[in-house]
Design an enzyme around this catalytic site. Structure first.
Site, PDB file in Angstrom:
ATOM      1  CG  ASP A 270      -0.241  -0.343   2.402  1.00 34.97           C
ATOM      2  OD1 ASP A 270       0.904  -0.486   2.664  1.00 34.97           O
ATOM      3  OD2 ASP A 270      -0.831  -0.726   3.388  1.00 34.97           O
TER       4      ASP A 270
ATOM      5  CG  ASN B 103      -8.563  -1.645  12.249  1.00 37.21           C
ATOM      6  OD1 ASN B 103      -7.871  -2.291  11.617  1.00 37.21           O
ATOM      7  ND2 ASN B 103      -9.224  -0.491  11.592  1.00 37.21           N
TER       8      ASN B 103
ATOM      9  CG  HIS C 109      -5.604  -2.464   8.745  1.00 37.70           C
ATOM     10  ND1 HIS C 109      -5.848  -1.166   9.474  1.00 37.70           N
ATOM     11  CD2 HIS C 109      -4.382  -2.544   8.819  1.00 37.70           C
ATOM     12  CE1 HIS C 109      -4.764  -0.617   9.847  1.00 37.70           C
ATOM     13  NE2 HIS C 109      -3.783  -1.357   9.216  1.00 37.70           N
TER      14      HIS C 109
ATOM     15  CD  GLU D 250      -8.620   1.025   8.067  1.00 35.86           C
ATOM     16  OE1 GLU D 250      -8.573   0.111   8.780  1.00 35.86           O
ATOM     17  OE2 GLU D 250      -7.949   1.981   8.278  1.00 35.86           O
TER      18      GLU D 250
HETATM   19  C1  GLP Z   1      -0.309  -0.154   8.732  1.00 35.72           C
HETATM   20  C2  GLP Z   1      -0.086  -0.824   7.460  1.00 35.72           C
HETATM   21  C3  GLP Z   1      -0.133  -2.444   7.464  1.00 35.72           C
HETATM   22  C4  GLP Z   1       0.423  -2.660   8.966  1.00 35.72           C
HETATM   23  C5  GLP Z   1      -0.427  -2.257  10.108  1.00 35.72           C
HETATM   24  C6  GLP Z   1       0.140  -2.591  11.395  1.00 35.72           C
HETATM   25  O1  GLP Z   1      -1.422   0.740   8.765  1.00 35.72           O
HETATM   26  N1  GLP Z   1      -0.891  -0.338   6.156  1.00 35.72           N
HETATM   27  O2  GLP Z   1       0.442  -3.170   6.509  1.00 35.72           O
HETATM   28  O3  GLP Z   1       0.361  -4.201   8.842  1.00 35.72           O
HETATM   29  O4  GLP Z   1      -0.922  -1.128   9.979  1.00 35.72           O
HETATM   30  O5  GLP Z   1       1.313  -1.857  11.704  1.00 35.72           O
HETATM   31  P1  GLP Z   1       2.242  -1.704  12.786  1.00 35.72           P
HETATM   32  O6  GLP Z   1       3.098  -2.877  12.526  1.00 35.72           O
HETATM   33  O7  GLP Z   1       2.860  -0.636  12.955  1.00 35.72           O
HETATM   34  O8  GLP Z   1       1.404  -2.002  14.125  1.00 35.72           O
END
Ligand code: GLP
Length: 260
Positions: free
Chosen positions: A67, A136, A138, A143
């Site tokens: 993304d 959440n 995702h 989302e």
């Molecule tokens: C982000 C990314 C995801 C990631 C998630 C968790 O927003 N788009 O690909 O897996 O949220 O992030 P973190 O590892 O910082 O908790």
């Protein structure tokens, strides 16, 4: 789902790196799907260390990131282009032609999303998709309420996600409202999906993913439909799993046990 529970975050990261390294050893021309976020930072650190030690080579692989924020050009300090350039592509001097992310600054983000899915297909599809999970539920930026059959497209981020990611932005900056994300169908087409989650903040989402209903309420639950999904956890992220003892019997300390 193969659920591997490791004693601590460092061991979970090491297990995840081991899977990536094995995939690259088996096929140096692997197409990797890459993820960002705090959880992945130590994974890229370890990959760089191992590549520098000559244990693995990433120069023949092709990569597609999950993304990118809409509106951020690649050189923006908080773009995922920059995240990847700083943590993996730059340190290893990888050929930019082999590393792909959606362009957040594309004039037509919807067209960019469709182009991105086509580019993945053109490359032969993703062999190993690396994933984190949002609090959440995702995956990528899919989302809750995302179609479980979604292609790569533009998604509106939830307030919870924007707040969680605000730590990467400066005090005067706002987290973008939209992102281009690989769709859930795109992620499900990968040949192997490896999701890494560490820490207590992920425990509820991990339980919903692995043991909850298949539901757009928890987009990661779509991995229940993946023919080969490996979930790598530390004990804190695994804390809410009802069948934890079973997973630990099947894979003691997150390791493979030969049959027989
Ligand atoms: C982000 C990314 C995801 C990631 C998630 C968790 O927003 N788009 O690909 O897996 O949220 O992030 P973190 O590892 O910082 O908790």
């Amino acid at each position: 789902m193969k659920i591997l529970i490791l004693p601590d975050p460092a061991a979970a990261v090491a297990r995840c790196v081991e899977i990536i390294a094995q995939t690259l050893t088996d096929n140096p021309q692997t197409v990797l799907g890459l993820a960002t976020g705090g959880t992945m930072e130590p994974v890229y650190e370890r990959l760089v260390e191992r590549a520098r030690a000559g244990e693995i080579a990433l120069d023949e692989m092709t990569s597609f990131n999950l993304d990118e924020y809409v509106g951020l050009p690649p050189e923006h300090p908080q773009s995922y282009h920059t995240y990847m350039a700083e943590r993996l592509f730059g340190p290893l001097g990888l050929d930019p032609a082999r590393t792909h992310l959606p362009r957040g600054d594309a004039e037509d983000p919807a067209a960019e999303a469709a182009r991105y899915d086509a580019a993945i297909a053109q490359a032969g599809g993703i062999d190993l998709q690396l994933l984190g999970i949002g609090g959440n539920g995702h995956i990528g930026f899919n989302e809750p309420s995302s179609s479980l059959a979604s292609p790569t497209r533009v998604k509106t981020l939830t307030l919870a996600t924007r707040e969680a990611n605000a730590r990467f932005f400066g005090p005067d900056e706002t987290v973008p409202r939209f992102a281009i994300t690989m769709g859930i169908a795109t992620i499900l087409r990968s040949r192997h999906a490896v999701l890494l989650a560490t820490g207590a903040k992920k425990a509820a989402a991990v339980a919903a993913m692995a043991e909850g209903p298949l539901s757009a309420r928890c987009p990661a639950s779509a991995l229940q439909m993946h023919p080969r999904a490996t979930i790598v956890l530390d004990t804190e992220a695994a804390a809410d799993l009802e069948l934890r003892q079973y997973y630990e019997t099947v894979h003691p300390k997150g390791q493979e046990v030969p049959l027989g």
